[in-house]
Scaffold this active site. Structure first.
Site, mmCIF file in Angstrom:
data_model
loop_
_atom_site.group_PDB
_atom_site.id
_atom_site.type_symbol
_atom_site.label_atom_id
_atom_site.label_comp_id
_atom_site.label_asym_id
_atom_site.label_seq_id
_atom_site.Cartn_x
_atom_site.Cartn_y
_atom_site.Cartn_z
ATOM 1 N N ASP A 178 92.302 13.235 -18.372
ATOM 2 C CA ASP A 178 92.800 11.887 -18.117
ATOM 3 C C ASP A 178 93.897 11.548 -19.116
ATOM 4 O OD1 ASP A 178 91.152 11.461 -15.904
ATOM 5 O OD2 ASP A 178 89.464 10.911 -17.175
ATOM 6 N N LYS A 212 89.315 10.477 -5.202
ATOM 7 C CA LYS A 212 88.386 9.399 -4.774
ATOM 8 C C LYS A 212 88.938 8.665 -3.555
ATOM 9 C CE LYS A 212 85.789 8.625 -8.989
ATOM 10 N NZ LYS A 212 86.613 9.203 -10.046
ATOM 11 N N GLY A 227 84.956 13.966 -20.068
ATOM 12 C CA GLY A 227 86.314 13.563 -20.429
ATOM 13 C C GLY A 227 86.425 13.271 -21.897
ATOM 14 N N ARG A 228 86.337 11.983 -22.228
ATOM 15 C CA ARG A 228 86.680 11.538 -23.575
ATOM 16 C C ARG A 228 85.856 12.178 -24.683
ATOM 17 N NH1 ARG A 228 86.608 5.515 -21.358
ATOM 18 N NH2 ARG A 228 85.140 6.624 -19.994
ATOM 19 N N THR A 267 94.495 7.158 7.316
ATOM 20 C CA THR A 267 95.180 7.183 6.014
ATOM 21 C C THR A 267 94.678 8.336 5.147
ATOM 22 O OG1 THR A 267 95.481 4.801 6.148
ATOM 23 C CG2 THR A 267 95.701 5.782 3.962
ATOM 24 N N ASP A 285 89.581 5.060 2.205
ATOM 25 C CA ASP A 285 90.463 4.292 3.094
ATOM 26 C C ASP A 285 90.080 4.615 4.531
ATOM 27 O OD1 ASP A 285 92.700 2.776 4.048
ATOM 28 O OD2 ASP A 285 93.773 3.258 2.195
ATOM 29 N N ILE A 286 90.847 4.127 5.468
ATOM 30 C CA ILE A 286 90.517 4.375 6.877
ATOM 31 C C ILE A 286 90.771 5.852 7.208
ATOM 32 C CG2 ILE A 286 90.967 1.986 7.548
ATOM 33 C CD1 ILE A 286 93.637 2.966 8.773
ATOM 34 N N PRO A 287 90.162 6.353 8.281
ATOM 35 C CA PRO A 287 90.290 7.785 8.588
ATOM 36 C C PRO A 287 91.736 8.262 8.651
ATOM 37 C CG PRO A 287 88.604 6.802 9.978
ATOM 38 C CD PRO A 287 89.229 5.677 9.216
HETATM 39 O O1 C5P Z 1 85.762 10.086 -20.288
HETATM 40 P P1 C5P Z 1 84.608 10.233 -19.366
HETATM 41 O O2 C5P Z 1 83.747 11.450 -19.646
HETATM 42 O O3 C5P Z 1 83.797 8.974 -19.214
HETATM 43 O O4 C5P Z 1 85.300 10.509 -17.952
HETATM 44 C C1 C5P Z 1 84.588 10.659 -16.782
HETATM 45 C C2 C5P Z 1 85.507 11.152 -15.726
HETATM 46 O O5 C5P Z 1 84.752 11.294 -14.529
HETATM 47 C C3 C5P Z 1 86.670 10.230 -15.408
HETATM 48 O O6 C5P Z 1 87.789 11.041 -15.117
HETATM 49 C C4 C5P Z 1 86.233 9.473 -14.176
HETATM 50 O O7 C5P Z 1 87.307 9.171 -13.338
HETATM 51 C C5 C5P Z 1 85.284 10.460 -13.514
HETATM 52 N N1 C5P Z 1 84.203 9.907 -12.731
HETATM 53 C C6 C5P Z 1 83.278 9.051 -13.248
HETATM 54 N N2 C5P Z 1 82.283 8.546 -12.472
HETATM 55 C C7 C5P Z 1 82.180 8.891 -11.210
HETATM 56 C C8 C5P Z 1 83.087 9.789 -10.665
HETATM 57 C C9 C5P Z 1 84.087 10.306 -11.476
HETATM 58 O O8 C5P Z 1 83.342 8.743 -14.436
HETATM 59 N N3 C5P Z 1 81.176 8.455 -10.483
#
Ligand code: C5P
Length: 228
Positions: free
Chosen positions: A12, A64, A208-209, A71, A67-69
């Site tokens: 991210d 993620k 992520g973080r 799109t 939207d409608i089918p």
């Molecule tokens: O930084 P962190 O570990 O919280 O990031 C989680 C990642 O997973 C993000 O990129 C977020 O968009 C994604 N995500 C989420 N929850 C969901 C689906 C995906 O946190 N239900």
């Protein structure tokens, strides 16, 4: 995804340099490491171009779709030049018709993961949206839709792995909301450690973080230690 534990590192950022750094510092022979590209990088000026050139075979594009089918189907056609994408996400709440269209347009090109209630949502948020059921029941209903439509997997929090696993046997269970012990939850509400998520039956976790903030190499070593 069969034997090795799969870790999807959430990239991210808007910086290609940061993504290259994340990739170079998160390699491990005993883990299956994939890279999750989300809205931030995909929407960034150079994100899409970078993705069209990336060589890794384990790229998870977390669009993620919701939207409608027509799109969602058209959006998938619009990214058909991206060759190395393995997974794409769609909100199960987009409905059965949208999910069917996504499956049809993607064919065998991508694995489609259905996103259940976001890990940043708690029971109060869900109630304020008009849901009468608790989170586990809503996720259970969503998992049944994912199973019925033969999606490849489900994205849920660690707290729902057991329920989802009962319904989605043989499907992939991808778990975000992962924190190493001692790390802050930040905006996430339904969190779990990676070790616990794997022990409950997650086929992959998304981190992520906890990995990408600060010293990536040290964070990665902490993750490896935590899995022992
Ligand atoms: O930084 P962190 O570990 O919280 O990031 C989680 C990642 O997973 C993000 O990129 C977020 O968009 C994604 N995500 C989420 N929850 C969901 C689906 C995906 O946190 N239900």
């Amino acid at each position: 995804m069969k034997n090795k534990k799969t870790i999807f590192v959430a990239c991210d950022t808007t910086s290609q340099e940061k993504i290259k750094k994340i990739i170079s510092k998160t390699k491990h022979s005993k883990l299956n490491i994939g890279y999750k590209i989300g809205l931030e990088f995909f929407y960034s000026r150079n994100g899409r171009r970078f993705l069209s050139q990336i060589k890794s075979k384990n790229i998870f594009l977390d669009l993620k779709l919701n939207d409608i089918p027509n799109t969602c189907g058209a959006a998938l056609k619009a990214i058909k030049d991206l060759k190395n994408i393995k997974y794409i996400t769609a909100h199960i709440n987009s409905g059965e018709e949208t999910l069917r269209t996504i499956k049809r347009i993607s064919g065998n090109k991508y694995k489609i993961l259905g996103v259940t209630v976001l890990t940043s949502i708690n029971k109060f948020h869900l109630k304020s949206l008009g849901f009468k059921n608790d989170i586990k029941n809503v996720v259970t209903s969503q998992a049944k839709v994912a199973k019925k439509l033969k999606l490849d997997g489900v994205v849920c929090s660690g707290l729902e792995i057991k329920k989802v696993k009962k319904i989605c046997k043989n499907m992939e269970i991808v778990v975000p909301g992962i924190r190493l012990s001692g790390d802050k939850n930040q905006d996430q509400k339904r969190v779990m450690t990676p070790k616990k998520a794997f022990s409950l039956g997650a086929s992959a976790v998304v981190i992520g973080r906890s990995l990408t903030n600060g010293n990536i190499k040290q964070n990665f070593e902490k993750l490896i230690d935590s899995l022992k």
